[in-house]
Design a protein around this motif. Structure first.
Motif, PDB file in Angstrom:
ATOM      1  N   PRO A  90     -13.876  -0.458  -0.974  1.00  0.00           N
ATOM      2  CA  PRO A  90     -14.720   0.270  -0.058  1.00  0.00           C
ATOM      3  C   PRO A  90     -14.431   0.107   1.384  1.00  0.00           C
ATOM      4  CG  PRO A  90     -16.196  -0.869  -1.840  1.00  0.00           C
ATOM      5  CD  PRO A  90     -14.600  -1.307  -1.851  1.00  0.00           C
ATOM      6  N   SER A  91     -14.129  -0.985   1.743  1.00  0.00           N
ATOM      7  CA  SER A  91     -13.594  -0.739   3.346  1.00  0.00           C
ATOM      8  C   SER A  91     -12.502  -0.139   3.617  1.00  0.00           C
ATOM      9  CB  SER A  91     -13.442  -2.374   3.916  1.00  0.00           C
ATOM     10  OG  SER A  91     -12.449  -3.182   3.249  1.00  0.00           O
ATOM     11  N   ARG A  93     -11.774   2.363   1.851  1.00  0.00           N
ATOM     12  CA  ARG A  93     -11.867   3.981   1.655  1.00  0.00           C
ATOM     13  C   ARG A  93     -12.513   4.376   3.127  1.00  0.00           C
ATOM     14  NH1 ARG A  93     -12.672   5.522  -3.600  1.00  0.00           N
ATOM     15  NH2 ARG A  93     -14.232   7.001  -3.145  1.00  0.00           N
ATOM     16  N   ALA A  94     -13.292   3.293   3.588  1.00  0.00           N
ATOM     17  CA  ALA A  94     -14.123   3.607   4.921  1.00  0.00           C
ATOM     18  C   ALA A  94     -12.998   3.935   5.839  1.00  0.00           C
ATOM     19  CB  ALA A  94     -15.069   2.697   5.207  1.00  0.00           C
ATOM     20  N   ARG A  97     -11.393   7.335   5.510  1.00  0.00           N
ATOM     21  CA  ARG A  97     -12.202   8.355   5.663  1.00  0.00           C
ATOM     22  C   ARG A  97     -12.195   8.365   7.474  1.00  0.00           C
ATOM     23  NH1 ARG A  97     -16.083   6.546   1.288  1.00  0.00           N
ATOM     24  NH2 ARG A  97     -15.615   8.084  -0.359  1.00  0.00           N
ATOM     25  N   PHE A  98     -12.293   7.181   8.102  1.00  0.00           N
ATOM     26  CA  PHE A  98     -12.315   7.157   9.659  1.00  0.00           C
ATOM     27  C   PHE A  98     -11.192   7.834  10.293  1.00  0.00           C
ATOM     28  CE2 PHE A  98     -13.751   5.360  13.509  1.00  0.00           C
ATOM     29  CZ  PHE A  98     -12.678   5.036  14.294  1.00  0.00           C
ATOM     30  N   TRP A  99      -9.937   7.449   9.734  1.00  0.00           N
ATOM     31  CA  TRP A  99      -8.730   8.021  10.441  1.00  0.00           C
ATOM     32  C   TRP A  99      -8.739   9.235  10.069  1.00  0.00           C
ATOM     33  CZ3 TRP A  99      -7.405   5.702  14.634  1.00  0.00           C
ATOM     34  CH2 TRP A  99      -7.595   4.453  14.623  1.00  0.00           C
ATOM     35  N   LYS A 101     -10.899  11.620   9.829  1.00  0.00           N
ATOM     36  CA  LYS A 101     -11.852  12.094  10.762  1.00  0.00           C
ATOM     37  C   LYS A 101     -11.417  12.244  11.962  1.00  0.00           C
ATOM     38  CE  LYS A 101     -16.883  12.576  11.278  1.00  0.00           C
ATOM     39  NZ  LYS A 101     -17.549  12.211  12.862  1.00  0.00           N
ATOM     40  N   PHE A 102     -10.917  10.974  12.531  1.00  0.00           N
ATOM     41  CA  PHE A 102     -10.510  10.929  13.984  1.00  0.00           C
ATOM     42  C   PHE A 102      -9.160  11.937  14.247  1.00  0.00           C
ATOM     43  CE2 PHE A 102      -9.360   8.889  17.686  1.00  0.00           C
ATOM     44  CZ  PHE A 102      -7.792   8.839  17.636  1.00  0.00           C
ATOM     45  N   LYS A 135      -2.986   6.152  18.464  1.00  0.00           N
ATOM     46  CA  LYS A 135      -3.773   5.092  17.416  1.00  0.00           C
ATOM     47  C   LYS A 135      -3.152   5.297  16.218  1.00  0.00           C
ATOM     48  CE  LYS A 135      -7.439   4.651  20.077  1.00  0.00           C
ATOM     49  NZ  LYS A 135      -7.162   5.379  21.574  1.00  0.00           N
TER      50      LYS A 135
ATOM     51  N   ASN B  50     -15.731  -1.356  17.557  1.00  0.00           N
ATOM     52  CA  ASN B  50     -15.684   0.149  17.542  1.00  0.00           C
ATOM     53  C   ASN B  50     -14.884   0.392  18.622  1.00  0.00           C
ATOM     54  OD1 ASN B  50     -15.335   2.924  16.895  1.00  0.00           O
ATOM     55  ND2 ASN B  50     -17.616   3.136  17.035  1.00  0.00           N
ATOM     56  N   VAL B  52     -12.219   2.511  19.105  1.00  0.00           N
ATOM     57  CA  VAL B  52     -11.713   3.760  19.283  1.00  0.00           C
ATOM     58  C   VAL B  52     -12.746   4.621  19.989  1.00  0.00           C
ATOM     59  CG1 VAL B  52     -11.171   5.901  17.670  1.00  0.00           C
ATOM     60  CG2 VAL B  52     -10.192   3.704  17.169  1.00  0.00           C
ATOM     61  N   HIS B  53     -14.230   4.595  19.248  1.00  0.00           N
ATOM     62  CA  HIS B  53     -15.084   5.466  19.764  1.00  0.00           C
ATOM     63  C   HIS B  53     -16.148   4.775  20.822  1.00  0.00           C
ATOM     64  CE1 HIS B  53     -13.879   8.495  17.496  1.00  0.00           C
ATOM     65  NE2 HIS B  53     -13.841   7.879  16.231  1.00  0.00           N
ATOM     66  N   ASN B  64     -15.721  -7.047   7.938  1.00  0.00           N
ATOM     67  CA  ASN B  64     -15.362  -5.489   7.980  1.00  0.00           C
ATOM     68  C   ASN B  64     -16.059  -4.931   9.173  1.00  0.00           C
ATOM     69  OD1 ASN B  64     -13.574  -5.523   5.813  1.00  0.00           O
ATOM     70  ND2 ASN B  64     -15.282  -5.220   4.628  1.00  0.00           N
ATOM     71  N   ILE B  66     -17.329  -1.240  10.092  1.00  0.00           N
ATOM     72  CA  ILE B  66     -17.473   0.278   9.773  1.00  0.00           C
ATOM     73  C   ILE B  66     -17.927   1.322  10.825  1.00  0.00           C
ATOM     74  CG2 ILE B  66     -17.764   1.802   7.781  1.00  0.00           C
ATOM     75  CD1 ILE B  66     -16.483  -0.831   6.858  1.00  0.00           C
ATOM     76  N   SER B  67     -17.312   2.119  11.226  1.00  0.00           N
ATOM     77  CA  SER B  67     -18.230   2.976  12.168  1.00  0.00           C
ATOM     78  C   SER B  67     -18.346   4.527  11.542  1.00  0.00           C
ATOM     79  CB  SER B  67     -17.255   3.329  13.416  1.00  0.00           C
ATOM     80  OG  SER B  67     -16.673   2.061  13.819  1.00  0.00           O
ATOM     81  N   GLU B  68     -19.101   5.504  12.286  1.00  0.00           N
ATOM     82  CA  GLU B  68     -19.110   6.722  11.696  1.00  0.00           C
ATOM     83  C   GLU B  68     -20.563   6.514  10.480  1.00  0.00           C
ATOM     84  OE1 GLU B  68     -17.225   9.771  13.322  1.00  0.00           O
ATOM     85  OE2 GLU B  68     -17.496   7.944  14.692  1.00  0.00           O
ATOM     86  N   ILE B  71     -19.870   7.828   7.040  1.00  0.00           N
ATOM     87  CA  ILE B  71     -18.939   6.926   6.524  1.00  0.00           C
ATOM     88  C   ILE B  71     -19.593   5.417   6.068  1.00  0.00           C
ATOM     89  CG2 ILE B  71     -16.591   5.675   6.679  1.00  0.00           C
ATOM     90  CD1 ILE B  71     -15.635   7.904   8.335  1.00  0.00           C
ATOM     91  N   GLN B  74     -21.779   5.927   3.282  1.00  0.00           N
ATOM     92  CA  GLN B  74     -20.774   5.762   1.727  1.00  0.00           C
ATOM     93  C   GLN B  74     -20.296   4.460   1.547  1.00  0.00           C
ATOM     94  OE1 GLN B  74     -18.684   9.629   0.428  1.00  0.00           O
ATOM     95  NE2 GLN B  74     -18.569   9.804   2.824  1.00  0.00           N
ATOM     96  N   TYR B  75     -20.077   3.840   2.509  1.00  0.00           N
ATOM     97  CA  TYR B  75     -19.474   2.416   2.392  1.00  0.00           C
ATOM     98  C   TYR B  75     -20.609   1.482   1.645  1.00  0.00           C
ATOM     99  CZ  TYR B  75     -18.166  -2.468   3.588  1.00  0.00           C
ATOM    100  OH  TYR B  75     -17.816  -3.749   3.633  1.00  0.00           O
ATOM    101  N   GLU B  78     -21.167   2.288  -1.846  1.00  0.00           N
ATOM    102  CA  GLU B  78     -19.783   1.667  -2.691  1.00  0.00           C
ATOM    103  C   GLU B  78     -19.843   0.320  -2.883  1.00  0.00           C
ATOM    104  OE1 GLU B  78     -16.412   3.504  -0.973  1.00  0.00           O
ATOM    105  OE2 GLU B  78     -17.323   5.631  -1.383  1.00  0.00           O
TER     106      GLU B  78
END
Lengths: 230, 231
Positions: A90-91, A93-94, A97-99, A101-102, A135, B50, B52-53, B64, B66-68, B71, B74-75, B78
């Motif tokens: 899951p991490s 996957r996150a 998805r993050f990259w 989108k970026f 990045k 975070n 980046v943003h 971990n 997690i941002s957005e 996302i 969904q994390y 999961e």
């Protein structure tokens, strides 16, 4: 899976439609391809995608799936044979998805604007593209072959346009973005990606792309109209 | 089950995106520590988590970051997959539909919502309101298809799309207040009207919704600040 009817509606130069082609081919899924003229949209396309009226559209046994990111996840979940496009953890996957989108928000948009703008506007767009690409370069460091590991994965597919379309943008816009000094890992990845057997046979011809984007640059005046979606 | 120190949410009370993360955690009965960030003076932790943003929400879980918001949701789904309820449908096609509409909310609808608050001049505001209404009409239609007679987009329980849209309900009330018009009401959007009531009073939601008056005050400040800044 026999008797599965899979149809992809695309446009020859659309990087978004190409992503879906790659995913289907990587998974060995048979499909029918339908070329859409996005400059003269068919009633069918508008019916299939009334909200955005865009390609790609995947139709699987009558079910309509839209948006390239979502189509990729749908393909991965429906045909869960190898190669798996998204990581299992899951991490991871996150992060994937993050990259994705970026990259879509910060690299593609800026690069397209660099293609069709001029002067200071263009300089700014190039700068923004490169800042965002730094990045991604960082993310590639230490990766074996691809973002997906040994094999091509979701993020490789999403970013794949960089390998074959960004050089066209550079040429048409007369700019340099893929500086080999700044982006050695990206360029190395790009070459591996382009040489992958599934990828190299599904690229639009470079000459045709050059003509197409030269026309787009001519027609679009980004300085006046602001940020334009592809 | 995670200890509350294992899970942290960095947030800001007016943010609808932060609400998404919190509602998802509540649905899964996950204990967590909530950290209110001062967005005018961001913490080291936020900037580190975070980089980046530099935005909220951020979910911190066992090392971990997690941002957005979508996302993050969904994390959560999961990681705590064995905890009921499921936030996303189990069928890939239905998942794609939920994700499509959630993406529509973020890619198209949110900009219109934001513009109703920040647009300069009546024309721009009217255009933005029209777009918001257009979106709501689409949600009204989708709700009928997806809920299949049940209370939520997700069915019996709150799901991904309920969270994606529902997080904006108090902001919609603020916009209704400022524009002196109803956006979600029994006449125009009868199903959404009922759904909104059910969502807002849901046990996973009601304690984290901001107060309308406080949010309205915040909205006014935000607008004033935005209009002062050169665009």
């Amino acid at each position: 899976m026999a008797n599965e009817k899979v149809k992809l509606h695309g446009f020859w130069v659309s990087p978004f439609a190409n992503r879906v082609k790659w995913a289907l081919k990587l998974k060995g899924i048979e499909y029918e391809y339908m070329e859409e003229d996005v400059w003269n949209k068919s009633n069918l396309l508008i019916q299939l995608n009334p909200v955005y009226k865009k390609v790609p559209v995947l139709v699987h046994n009558g079910k309509v799936i839209l948006e390239s990111f979502l189509i990729l996840e749908y393909i991965d979940e429906t045909w869960n044979q190898n190669p798996l496009l998204l990581p299992q953890d899951p991490s991871q996957r996150a992060l994937t998805r993050f990259w994705a989108k970026f990259a879509e928000e910060k690299i593609f948009e800026a690069a397209f604007n660099a293609l069709c703008s001029h002067g200071d506007e263009q300089k700014k767009a190039v700068q923004l593209t490169m800042e965002a690409m730094e990045k991604i370069e960082g993310e590639l460091k230490g990766k074996q072959q691809f973002f997906g590991g040994e094999s091509i994965g979701y993020l490789d597919i999403i970013l794949g346009w960089i390998s074959y379309m960004l050089p066209v943008f550079e040429e048409v816009g007369s700019v340099q973005i893929l500086d080999p000094v700044k982006f050695p890992a990206t360029i190395a990845w790009s070459n591996r990606f382009l040489n992958h057997p599934v990828i190299k046979d599904t690229l639009p011809p470079k000459e045709k792309m050059l003509v197409y984007f030269q026309e787009r640059r001519h027609i679009i005046s980004c300085a006046n109209l602001g940020w334009i979606k592809f | 089950m995670a200890e509350s120190s294992d899970v942290k949410v960095l947030g800001s009370w007016p943010s609808p995106f932060v609400l998404r993360a919190r509602i998802a955690l509540h649905l899964k009965s996950v204990n967590y520590e909530y950290v209110e960030e001062n967005l005018e003076s961001k913490s080291e932790l936020l900037l580190k988590s975070n980089p980046v943003h530099k935005k909220v929400p951020v979910l911190l879980h066992g090392g971990n970051s997690i941002s957005e918001s979508l996302i993050i949701v969904q994390y959560i789904e999961e990681v705590w997959s064995s905890a009921a309820p499921s936030i996303l449908p189990s069928n890939p096609y239905e998942r794609a539909i939920s994700r499509f509409w959630a993406a529509y909310v973020d890619d198209k609808w949110f900009n219109a919502l934001r513009a109703t608050l920040l647009a300069e001049g009546e024309e721009a505001k009217k255009a933005a309101l029209a777009q918001v209404e257009e979106g709501l009409a689409l949600f009204e239609e989708e709700y009928e298809k997806l809920s299949k007679g049940k209370p939520f987009f997700g069915g019996d329980e709150i799901g991904y799309l309920d969270i994606a849209i529902g997080c904006f309900l108090v902001w919609i009330q603020v916009i209704e207040k400022f524009s002196e018009m109803k956006l979600i009401d029994e006449a125009n959007t009868p199903r959404l009207f009922q759904w909104a009531d059910g969502f807002s009073s849901h046990v996973a939601v009601k304690d984290v919704l901001p107060d309308v008056e406080a949010l309205a005050q915040f909205g006014l400040k935000l607008r004033a600040k935005f209009l002062k800044t050169p665009q």
